[in-house]
Every structure is written in C-alpha cells, then in structure tokens.
Design a protein around this motif. Sequence first.
Motif, PDB file in Angstrom:
ATOM      1  N   GLU A 105       0.751  -1.267   0.077  1.00  9.83           N
ATOM      2  CA  GLU A 105       0.135   0.087  -0.054  1.00  9.83           C
ATOM      3  C   GLU A 105       1.080   1.241  -0.034  1.00  9.83           C
ATOM      4  O   GLU A 105       0.718   2.266  -0.713  1.00  9.83           O
ATOM      5  CB  GLU A 105      -1.096   0.131   1.093  1.00  9.83           C
ATOM      6  N   VAL A 106       1.868   1.382   1.032  1.00 11.20           N
ATOM      7  CA  VAL A 106       2.680   2.213   0.906  1.00 11.20           C
ATOM      8  C   VAL A 106       3.507   2.638  -0.273  1.00 11.20           C
ATOM      9  O   VAL A 106       3.680   3.617  -0.986  1.00 11.20           O
ATOM     10  CB  VAL A 106       3.872   2.123   2.093  1.00 11.20           C
ATOM     11  N   LEU A 152       2.334  15.633  -3.302  1.00 12.78           N
ATOM     12  CA  LEU A 152       2.435  15.632  -1.881  1.00 12.78           C
ATOM     13  C   LEU A 152       1.316  15.031  -0.954  1.00 12.78           C
ATOM     14  O   LEU A 152       1.977  14.210  -0.243  1.00 12.78           O
ATOM     15  CB  LEU A 152       2.372  17.191  -1.529  1.00 12.78           C
ATOM     16  N   ASP A 153       0.305  14.830  -1.459  1.00 11.65           N
ATOM     17  CA  ASP A 153      -0.880  13.957  -0.820  1.00 11.65           C
ATOM     18  C   ASP A 153      -0.596  12.799  -0.737  1.00 11.65           C
ATOM     19  O   ASP A 153      -0.573  11.892   0.250  1.00 11.65           O
ATOM     20  CB  ASP A 153      -2.296  14.459  -1.343  1.00 11.65           C
ATOM     21  N   TYR A 154      -0.161  12.050  -1.977  1.00 13.12           N
ATOM     22  CA  TYR A 154       0.252  10.661  -1.973  1.00 13.12           C
ATOM     23  C   TYR A 154       1.392  10.366  -1.112  1.00 13.12           C
ATOM     24  O   TYR A 154       1.376   9.298  -0.544  1.00 13.12           O
ATOM     25  CB  TYR A 154       0.328  10.193  -3.601  1.00 13.12           C
ATOM     26  N   HIS A 155       2.490  11.138  -1.335  1.00 14.23           N
ATOM     27  CA  HIS A 155       3.581  10.907  -0.610  1.00 14.23           C
ATOM     28  C   HIS A 155       3.451  10.802   0.899  1.00 14.23           C
ATOM     29  O   HIS A 155       3.992  10.224   1.626  1.00 14.23           O
ATOM     30  CB  HIS A 155       5.084  11.949  -1.191  1.00 14.23           C
ATOM     31  N   LYS A 156       2.531  11.982   1.348  1.00 13.05           N
ATOM     32  CA  LYS A 156       2.249  12.187   2.796  1.00 13.05           C
ATOM     33  C   LYS A 156       1.352  10.997   3.246  1.00 13.05           C
ATOM     34  O   LYS A 156       1.745  10.320   4.335  1.00 13.05           O
ATOM     35  CB  LYS A 156       1.574  13.273   3.042  1.00 13.05           C
ATOM     36  N   LEU A 208       1.331   6.543   6.723  1.00 12.51           N
ATOM     37  CA  LEU A 208       0.996   4.891   6.873  1.00 12.51           C
ATOM     38  C   LEU A 208       2.239   4.058   7.293  1.00 12.51           C
ATOM     39  O   LEU A 208       2.019   3.532   8.494  1.00 12.51           O
ATOM     40  CB  LEU A 208       0.300   4.436   5.587  1.00 12.51           C
ATOM     41  N   ALA A 209       3.230   4.366   6.660  1.00 11.35           N
ATOM     42  CA  ALA A 209       4.444   3.497   7.213  1.00 11.35           C
ATOM     43  C   ALA A 209       4.912   3.851   8.474  1.00 11.35           C
ATOM     44  O   ALA A 209       5.226   3.026   9.309  1.00 11.35           O
ATOM     45  CB  ALA A 209       5.678   3.986   6.022  1.00 11.35           C
ATOM     46  N   GLU A 210       4.862   5.195   8.845  1.00 11.76           N
ATOM     47  CA  GLU A 210       5.022   5.597  10.180  1.00 11.76           C
ATOM     48  C   GLU A 210       3.990   5.171  11.054  1.00 11.76           C
ATOM     49  O   GLU A 210       4.638   5.151  12.242  1.00 11.76           O
ATOM     50  CB  GLU A 210       5.444   7.099  10.339  1.00 11.76           C
ATOM     51  N   GLY A 222      11.849  -3.049   4.547  1.00 14.04           N
ATOM     52  CA  GLY A 222      10.975  -2.516   3.187  1.00 14.04           C
ATOM     53  C   GLY A 222      10.375  -1.371   3.622  1.00 14.04           C
ATOM     54  O   GLY A 222      10.221  -0.381   2.868  1.00 14.04           O
ATOM     55  N   LEU A 223       9.630  -1.242   4.751  1.00 16.06           N
ATOM     56  CA  LEU A 223       8.798   0.080   5.123  1.00 16.06           C
ATOM     57  C   LEU A 223       9.813   1.159   5.600  1.00 16.06           C
ATOM     58  O   LEU A 223       9.679   2.454   5.115  1.00 16.06           O
ATOM     59  CB  LEU A 223       8.037  -0.380   6.319  1.00 16.06           C
ATOM     60  N   LYS A 224      11.072   0.788   6.131  1.00 19.11           N
ATOM     61  CA  LYS A 224      11.911   1.878   6.284  1.00 19.11           C
ATOM     62  C   LYS A 224      12.405   2.475   4.902  1.00 19.11           C
ATOM     63  O   LYS A 224      12.428   3.534   4.841  1.00 19.11           O
ATOM     64  CB  LYS A 224      13.153   1.271   7.115  1.00 19.11           C
ATOM     65  N   GLN A 225      12.653   1.775   4.246  1.00 23.87           N
ATOM     66  CA  GLN A 225      13.105   2.111   2.794  1.00 23.87           C
ATOM     67  C   GLN A 225      12.180   2.772   2.129  1.00 23.87           C
ATOM     68  O   GLN A 225      12.217   4.039   1.535  1.00 23.87           O
ATOM     69  CB  GLN A 225      13.592   0.902   1.971  1.00 23.87           C
ATOM     70  N   SER A 226      10.875   2.554   2.378  1.00 24.32           N
ATOM     71  CA  SER A 226       9.455   3.306   1.599  1.00 24.32           C
ATOM     72  C   SER A 226       9.505   4.732   2.350  1.00 24.32           C
ATOM     73  O   SER A 226       9.137   5.529   1.882  1.00 24.32           O
ATOM     74  CB  SER A 226       8.402   2.487   1.791  1.00 24.32           C
ATOM     75  N   ILE A 227       9.849   4.758   3.629  1.00 30.46           N
ATOM     76  CA  ILE A 227       9.953   5.794   4.641  1.00 30.46           C
ATOM     77  C   ILE A 227      10.817   6.791   3.919  1.00 30.46           C
ATOM     78  O   ILE A 227      10.752   7.992   3.637  1.00 30.46           O
ATOM     79  CB  ILE A 227      10.151   5.646   5.939  1.00 30.46           C
TER      80      ILE A 227
END
Length: 176
Positions: A42-43, A63-67, A72-74, A82-87
């Motif tokens: 999802e992220v 900006l909305d999508y990246h936020k 979500l990741a945080e 993988g989530l940390k890389q997405s962050i």
Amino acid sequence: RQCYYLNMIGIKHRNISNYNESINYHLDGLNLAKQIDNIELEVFSYNMLGVVYRRMDLIRAALDYHKQALDLAESVENPSDGLKQSIAVSENSIGNIYLVLKQYDLALNMFKKSLLIEQQYNNKLGLAINYQNIGYALEGKDNLDDALKSFQTSLKYNKEIESNIGHVICYNSIAR
C-alpha cells in the motif's frame, strides 16, 4: 505478487510519459494492497502515485500521496526494512516537492531524514540521490561551497555503483 506487477507496469508507463495508464495501474495496485491488507505494498503504491503526479507537475496531488505513504508507514510500530526504505523514498520525494517550491530548508530537512535511513542500509543509490538533492537545496540557498561538496559526495557514490546517468547529473551540477 499481482500487486507488485501492477505497480511495475505502472512504472513502465510512467517512464514513457504515459501517465494516465500509469496512474490506473498504481491505483489497481493500491486497491489490491488494501484488499489483501498489505501495508508495505500500500505504501509502495502511494509513493508510486506520488512520483507520477510529481512528473506531471501536479504538486498538491504528489504531496498528498507521498504524505499518505509516509503517514501509513510511520504508523507501524516495528516497521520492516522494506517499510523503512519506503519511508526514505517518501521523505526524499517530499523533499523534491519542496525543492520545486523553493522551500530549501524544508527540502534539506526531508533529504537529511531520508539520508539517515539510506546510511543505515548502506544503500549507495539512495545515498547518491540524497546527496545530489542536498546539493540542489544548498545551491538554491547560495551555499555553493557546501553544495559542491554534496555533489562530489554524490559523484563518489555514483562511481561506486557505476551509474552513468548519475555521473552525468553530478558532473553537470559540479560544472554549474
């Protein structure tokens, strides 16, 4: 697996500037990720949508999508690698949006956050990208000496990963 493939097809369309098709594939990937309750995918989908909108110069949507991706990741208590890389991707992307808006201090803050994650994983491509972007932000603030150092650091990482495109970008920045 299907969600990942949908996003990869979306990236292929994005890379040939077929943005509407790209958005459709990323939205399909996002919807599937939600159905199977996979936060990582999802992220990833949110970030890919953000990249497409940024390429289309639709800054608010990007900006909305990246936020959304970042929030979500945080929200995950013990994020996976993988989530940390997405962050890191979200932070870097938001930094790029701030660059476009000439909000250099905000951009620097986001790039430095992303850089910390890339350092943790010794992701040389991520390090090269972040140092290049830090250089752009410093250049925007007329801090040319530090910008040059950042571009040179980016070049060092691009040489290590043998990125020809990275070399060109760095040499252009250094020459400028």
